[in-house]
Write an enzyme that holds these catalytic residues in place. Structure first.
Site: not given
Ligand SMILES: *Cc1c(COP(=O)(O)O)cnc(C)c1O
Length: 410
Positions: A150, A235, A264
């Site tokens: 994700f 990520d 986040k």
């Molecule tokens: C939440 C998330 C994203 C995307 O972040 P948004 O602020 O919702 O665009 C990307 N990578 C990971 C691992 C995430 O948990």
């Protein structure tokens, strides 16, 4: 109807949900709770009921709701300047980038807003680096990603999602991605070629259900990237900023990435703040005009981001995630075989697989809500547990007690 401290009142839960349903797009399926106020690990609904927040905005609220130091930083900056655009310098940007780079052991920072934008930025940088530095023929760069990933919701990012719900009907998709099973060293080795610009991985897969890869996998990914002259992009949008203990989840393995995506919790639950942090020579491929964002690196975002970095500099939250996380995992582990088939995770972060034949994830989330604990299922039968790192041990136990009551089968 409830009257709040500021004298405002609310209508009922049902009315407000009906309003959402009527006027907002149905791209989420929220629990039937309407939050009106929050503080620390607690939220209060419009009827005055209190709940422990065991989701923390998918880790955007690592420091809890309205952390006083973060709110103070935001208010101070609101009284100075909030937006300049990057057409001009402002007095928060350089400091934010320096402090975040120092915290993460990186050399340069590219600030953006949402997590998806940080990922998009890293992908663009990796491609340009591959053409201009590595020397891959134009238009042929590949980026290797993991199944069940994700990384956000843009068209390019969903192009390499393996979740049909996230992807179906949104094509045509961006080419140039190769998907391999997560945690499989041999598959990763086989997928990397001379055309590989980068390998993009979550050090712990959050949305997939808090999946921790086998020991050594991330280190092997680093070696394979080194051998192939490819970049490793971690990520850490959900796994980073102390959720698993250290500032970066990769630190557990003693592995360094070339680029990290952060987001986040970087915005302290107040404003969207994301960034790519990493090697100066890689981020250095971008020239003026090639990439940007009107709001990226704005003064308010930078001021809040700097306050987040200051909280992390104390080490307090890393320590809390480690200690409280050990307690969480010890207690959840006792449920395995009693309504729970598996518990995974690291730090104050757990994926709890409900045993087949028992409650669905949704039913369990609703039952927890009725007991004053908010968390959310993922992929049907997994509860994702991620309380704010400011939670006390007693509050944590209170939430775990509720989970035990709801899911335990003797
Ligand atoms: C939440 C998330 C994203 C995307 O972040 P948004 O602020 O919702 O665009 C990307 N990578 C990971 C691992 C995430 O948990």
């Amino acid at each position: 109807m409830t009257t709040f401290a500021d004298g405002t009142t609310s209508t009922t839960t049902a009315d407000l949900i009906a309003l959402d349903e009527r006027w907002s797009t149905h791209n989420y399926h929220p629990l039937p709770v309407v939050i009106a106020e929050a503080e620390g690990p607690w939220v209060t609904d419009v009827d005055g009921r209190r709940y422990l927040d065991f989701l923390s905005g998918y880790s955007a609220l690592n420091f809890g709701h309205r952390h006083p130091a973060l709110v103070a930083a935001a208010i101070e900056q609101l009284g100075r300047v909030t937006l300049t655009s990057r057409a001009f310098h402002h007095d928060q940007l350089g400091r934010f980038c320096q402090e975040l780079a120092t915290l993460t052991g990186t050399e340069k920072v590219l600030p953006m807003n949402s997590g998806a934008e940080a990922v998009e930025s890293a992908l663009k940088v990796a491609r340009k680096w591959a053409y201009r530095v590595k020397g891959i023929p134009d238009g042929t760069a590949e980026i290797v990603v993991a199944a069940s990933n994700f990384h956000g919701r843009t068209t390019t990012i969903v192009s390499f999602s393996t979740d049909e719900t996230a992807r179906a009907d949104f094509g045509p998709f961006t080419p140039g991605f190769v998907v391999v099973p997560y945690g499989d060293e041999a598959a990763l080795a086989a997928a990397i070629t001379e055309r590989t610009a980068a390998v993009l991985l979550e050090p712990v897969q959050g949305e997939a259900g808090v999946i921790v890869p086998p020991p050594g996998y991330l280190g092997r990914a680093r070696e394979l990237c080194d051998e192939a002259g490819a970049l490793l992009i971690a990520d850490e949008i959900q796994s980073g900023l102390a959720r698993t203990g250290p500032v970066l989840a990769l630190d557990h393995e003693g592995v360094r990435a070339d680029l990290y995506t952060l987001g986040k919790a970087l915005g302290g639950g107040i404003v969207p703040v994301s960034a790519v942090a990493g090697r100066a020579d890689v981020l250095g491929v971008l020239r003026p005009g090639e990439h940007g964002s009107t709001f990226g690196g704005n003064p308010l975002a930078c001021a809040v981001g700097r306050a987040v970095v200051r909280l992390l500099e104390t080490g307090e939250f890393q320590e809390r995630a480690a200690t409280l996380g050990a307690h969480l995992h010890a207690r959840l582990g006792e449920l395995v075989g009693h309504g729970v088939s598996e518990v995974r995770g690291r730090g104050l972060w757990a994926g709890v697989d409900l045993a087949p034949g028992g409650l669905s994830g949704r039913a369990a989330s609703e039952a927890l809500m009725a007991r004053g604990v908010l968390c959310k299922e993922t992929h049907g039968a997994t509860l994702r547990v991620a309380p704010p790192l400011v939670i006390s041990r007693d509050e944590l136990d209170q939430g775990i007690d509720a989970i035990e009551t709801v899911v335990r089968v003797r």
